[in-house]
Scaffold this motif. Sequence first.
Motif, PDB file in Angstrom:
ATOM      1  N   SER A 153       0.834  -1.197   0.000  1.00  0.00           N
ATOM      2  CA  SER A 153       0.000   0.000   0.000  1.00  0.00           C
ATOM      3  C   SER A 153       0.862   1.237   0.000  1.00  0.00           C
ATOM      4  CB  SER A 153      -0.910  -0.005   1.227  1.00  0.00           C
ATOM      5  OG  SER A 153      -0.125   0.017   2.376  1.00  0.00           O
ATOM      6  N   GLY A 190      -3.140  -5.502  -4.930  1.00  0.00           N
ATOM      7  CA  GLY A 190      -3.756  -4.506  -4.065  1.00  0.00           C
ATOM      8  C   GLY A 190      -3.342  -3.092  -4.403  1.00  0.00           C
ATOM      9  N   PRO A 191      -3.714  -2.131  -3.557  1.00  0.00           N
ATOM     10  CA  PRO A 191      -3.426  -0.726  -3.841  1.00  0.00           C
ATOM     11  C   PRO A 191      -1.946  -0.463  -4.101  1.00  0.00           C
ATOM     12  CG  PRO A 191      -4.979  -0.907  -2.058  1.00  0.00           C
ATOM     13  CD  PRO A 191      -4.505  -2.305  -2.339  1.00  0.00           C
ATOM     14  N   TRP A 246      -5.988  -5.646   5.890  1.00  0.00           N
ATOM     15  CA  TRP A 246      -7.047  -5.258   4.969  1.00  0.00           C
ATOM     16  C   TRP A 246      -8.378  -5.382   5.681  1.00  0.00           C
ATOM     17  CZ3 TRP A 246      -7.357  -4.528  -0.563  1.00  0.00           C
ATOM     18  CH2 TRP A 246      -6.097  -4.435  -1.204  1.00  0.00           C
ATOM     19  N   GLN A 261      -7.100  -0.189   3.328  1.00  0.00           N
ATOM     20  CA  GLN A 261      -7.247  -1.027   2.136  1.00  0.00           C
ATOM     21  C   GLN A 261      -8.451  -1.924   2.379  1.00  0.00           C
ATOM     22  OE1 GLN A 261      -2.739  -1.964   0.900  1.00  0.00           O
ATOM     23  NE2 GLN A 261      -3.261  -2.590   2.982  1.00  0.00           N
TER      24      GLN A 261
END
Length: 359
Positions: free
Chosen positions: A30, A350-351, A130, A100
């Motif tokens: 992230s 993911g991000p 998350w 997230q």
Amino acid sequence: MNLSLSSSSSPPSNPAVSTSSSSSSSSSSSSSATTSWISVIIRGRFDSSASMKTSANSASGSPAGDSPGPVVKKNNFHGLLFKYGPKPIQVAFKTGDYKQQVIFIGGLSDGFMATEYLEPLAIALDKEEWSLVQILLSSSYNGYGTSSLQQDAKELDQLVSYLINKEDSEGVVLLGHSTGCQDIVHYIGTNAACSRAVRGAIFQAPVSGREYRATLPETAAMIDLASTMISEGRGSYLMPREASPSSPITANRYYSICSYMGDDDMFSSDLSDEQLRMKLGHMANTPCQVIFSMRDEYVPEYVDKKALVDRVCKAMGGAEKIEIEHANHSLSNRVDEAVEVMVDFVRREGPKGWDDPWH
């Protein structure tokens, strides 16, 4: 609202492990907290109160709190219930207090705690820092017959906006179950401002409601009736009870689900490669994972499941393909495999930080 969400049972949705991948995946972490470009577009940002943050931290089972983790015991989630839009139905339930989020979007007749894999998934995501967010839409439970993919997309965008502007979200991964997969495809296709926050999409049981309904004896006559009602300007009127005994359904929604190339018709085996690309091709710009149950009870026996999932992944521009042998529609008999592949995808896709809209 800090609370526990519990239920004695989780009914399966009524819809409409070998792993291979044709797309590359990269490890990601992230991004540091930065000001999102979307915050410039969407005003009204404010920080949650300290007391709300404290209670949410405790609920998530994070190191900062001493309370239980996201799942206290069987059928008992511990997290935060919040409103993301003005309608009474527009509430969501979040486990964990992280920046997230994986957003679970259920299928027809689904609501909270729709599938058995959500409990272990919440626990696994919490360990990865998350949050799992379960959303209620106007189409949830018995509302699907009087709603639409367009309405679902609008409300999903409201949730993502809420997470960005009030929870400082660094990005989300969408997880669709059954018709929730159609919701994802339609939402990404809208190009809404907040859809830029979607860093990946997981399609669990992307099946054809049209092909399943075609196996029911009343469907052909009901499609003709729906078509007639729409041509007469009565598309928003309810169909006879036999069209959908479990829930009221409008002619527009029935036609969308049951007709050839209707709005909901995205994963049918008789669609040509070109038609699949027309429906799904825009997903090529989003990392995607397709999880297909090889014993899905809502896929007719005549359908070649392996060929279908290959064609769907290709139409999406090379989505990651997951075939789970002997698995049913909701993966209730293959929970561990389901959670393992989902969390692996989230780790990789993911991000990665917000995109700069000017570059």
